[in-house]
Design a protein around this motif. Structure first.
Motif, PDB file in Angstrom:
ATOM      1  N   MET A  27       0.838  -1.196   0.000  1.00  0.00           N
ATOM      2  CA  MET A  27       0.000   0.000   0.000  1.00  0.00           C
ATOM      3  C   MET A  27       0.876   1.250   0.000  1.00  0.00           C
ATOM      4  O   MET A  27       0.630   2.211  -0.747  1.00  0.00           O
ATOM      5  N   GLY A  28       1.916   1.238   0.829  1.00  0.00           N
ATOM      6  CA  GLY A  28       2.839   2.363   0.858  1.00  0.00           C
ATOM      7  C   GLY A  28       3.562   2.544  -0.456  1.00  0.00           C
ATOM      8  O   GLY A  28       3.731   3.679  -0.944  1.00  0.00           O
ATOM      9  N   ALA A  29       3.978   1.443  -1.072  1.00  0.00           N
ATOM     10  CA  ALA A  29       4.672   1.517  -2.353  1.00  0.00           C
ATOM     11  C   ALA A  29       3.768   2.019  -3.464  1.00  0.00           C
ATOM     12  O   ALA A  29       4.248   2.576  -4.458  1.00  0.00           O
ATOM     13  N   ALA A  30       2.449   1.821  -3.296  1.00  0.00           N
ATOM     14  CA  ALA A  30       1.483   2.284  -4.296  1.00  0.00           C
ATOM     15  C   ALA A  30       1.072   3.740  -4.070  1.00  0.00           C
ATOM     16  O   ALA A  30       0.209   4.248  -4.780  1.00  0.00           O
ATOM     17  N   GLY A  31       1.666   4.377  -3.061  1.00  0.00           N
ATOM     18  CA  GLY A  31       1.420   5.795  -2.842  1.00  0.00           C
ATOM     19  C   GLY A  31       0.486   6.125  -1.701  1.00  0.00           C
ATOM     20  O   GLY A  31       0.248   7.302  -1.418  1.00  0.00           O
ATOM     21  N   GLU A  59      10.037   0.671   7.620  1.00  0.00           N
ATOM     22  CA  GLU A  59      10.299   0.126   6.276  1.00  0.00           C
ATOM     23  C   GLU A  59       9.594   0.952   5.208  1.00  0.00           C
ATOM     24  O   GLU A  59      10.169   1.230   4.144  1.00  0.00           O
ATOM     25  N   ILE A  60       8.353   1.327   5.469  1.00  0.00           N
ATOM     26  CA  ILE A  60       7.595   2.119   4.499  1.00  0.00           C
ATOM     27  C   ILE A  60       8.249   3.479   4.295  1.00  0.00           C
ATOM     28  O   ILE A  60       8.409   3.955   3.157  1.00  0.00           O
ATOM     29  N   ARG A  61       8.680   4.102   5.377  1.00  0.00           N
ATOM     30  CA  ARG A  61       9.311   5.417   5.281  1.00  0.00           C
ATOM     31  C   ARG A  61      10.662   5.339   4.581  1.00  0.00           C
ATOM     32  O   ARG A  61      11.006   6.214   3.772  1.00  0.00           O
ATOM     33  N   THR A  62      11.418   4.287   4.867  1.00  0.00           N
ATOM     34  CA  THR A  62      12.712   4.111   4.213  1.00  0.00           C
ATOM     35  C   THR A  62      12.548   3.990   2.699  1.00  0.00           C
ATOM     36  O   THR A  62      13.393   4.447   1.918  1.00  0.00           O
ATOM     37  N   ALA A  63      11.440   3.387   2.280  1.00  0.00           N
ATOM     38  CA  ALA A  63      11.162   3.221   0.848  1.00  0.00           C
ATOM     39  C   ALA A  63      10.556   4.478   0.223  1.00  0.00           C
ATOM     40  O   ALA A  63      10.210   4.471  -0.959  1.00  0.00           O
ATOM     41  N   GLY A  64      10.411   5.542   1.018  1.00  0.00           N
ATOM     42  CA  GLY A  64       9.884   6.792   0.487  1.00  0.00           C
ATOM     43  C   GLY A  64       8.414   7.025   0.739  1.00  0.00           C
ATOM     44  O   GLY A  64       7.834   8.000   0.238  1.00  0.00           O
TER      45      GLY A  64
END
Length: 304
Positions: A27-31, A59-64
């Motif tokens: 979900m985080g990677a999808a924005g 982890e989500i924050r590290t990935a942006g």
């Protein structure tokens, strides 16, 4: 990172590990901005690690991405409302809910006690209702929203030693359909996923016999991350016309699961008696009876 959920806020319960963690990361990677909810307790509700949710947030924050941890319980009305309020306080809105939190108290039905029954119903079925209800008015007011509920073939088909879990998971299917019907006028949709994946939930499956060991070996090949794309899709606008459905995800295989509909009908103009049911109705319907099968008996081919 793709942008299919850009600007959306998603709550994922039970997101500290396994399927929930993979869904939250996706979900985080999808924005999406993600509320990562997890109590950090074991499958039996004891001990555990209260830092699980925060590590997924990191982890989500590290990935942006953008995320916040939450440790309220889904199994109470107030806890569930606090989880949704966390999303509103942090991000000002809520767009999707993934009801993934779960526990297990496996026991043969004739040995199951009240605590083992209630604890599983409280987390799975009551928890799904409480979280869904807490988000409902916000979805209704904004005339949009998506519910994604985790069900199981233990409820859809059957399994040994899981009367509590199976009852809760099939109850979630009925709840999802009711939500889909009641909320359709507000452009809110509700769907279920029956996941096949190796996780804390499945690690308790018995493996004493060669058959059980073979089943566990197959499950261990099914990565939790394979469930996430379906959850992301169902939360996205691409699924705007998908509601009231049950999908199973098994490695690289997607299944649309059946829902209860009449199979056969028999009519007696003078009405039925217990004797005529035994002599006429049951023989006429017997060929359509379902066998007493478990989930692995029905979905018995190797994962793709």
């Amino acid at each position: 990172m793709n942008s299919s959920l850009q600007g959306k806020v998603v709550v994922v319960t039970g997101a500290g590990g396994g399927i929930g963690r993979s869904v939250a990361l996706a979900m985080g990677a999808a924005g999406a901005k993600v509320i990562v909810n997890d109590l950090g307790v074991s499958m039996s509700g004891e001990g555990g690690d209260p830092g699980l949710a925060q590590r997924v947030v990191d982890e989500i924050r590290t990935a942006g991405g953008d995320a916040v941890a939450n440790q309220d319980s889904v199994s109470t009305w107030n806890g569930a409302h606090a989880i949704i309020q966390c999303a509103l306080d942090r991000y000002g809105r809520i767009d999707a809910v993934v009801n993934n939190a779960g526990n297990l108290r496996d026991r043969m039905f004739f040995k199951m006690n009240e605590e083992e029954w209630r604890s599983v119903i409280d987390v799975h079925l009551n928890g799904t209702f409480f979280i869904s209800r807490a988000a409902a008015n916000h979805f209704k007011d904004q005339e949009s929203g998506a519910y994604i509920h985790m069900t199981s073939t233990s409820g859809l088909i059957g399994n040994l030693g899981q009367a509590n879990y199976a009852a809760a998971k099939l109850g979630i299917v009925a709840l999802s359909k009711s939500i889909a019907l009641d909320m359709a006028r507000f452009n809110v949709r509700s769907n279920c996923i029956a996941p096949f994946a190796w996780s804390r939930m499945t690690s308790s499956i018995p493996s004493a016999t060669p058959e059980e060991q073979a089943r566990v070996a197959k499950l261990q090949k099914m990565e939790a991350s394979k469930i996430a794309p379906m959850a992301v899709f169902l939360a996205s606008d691409a699924a705007r016309d998908v509601s009231g459905q049950i999908f199973a995800v098994r490695a690289n295989e997607l299944m649309l699961m059946s829902q209860s509909r009449p199979l056969r009908s028999v009519h007696m103009s003078d009405g039925w008696t217990s004797e005529s049911i035994a002599e006429v109705a049951v023989p006429a319907m017997r060929n359509s009876f379902f066998k007493l099968e478990r989930s692995p008996d029905v979905i018995n081919w190797d994962p793709i």
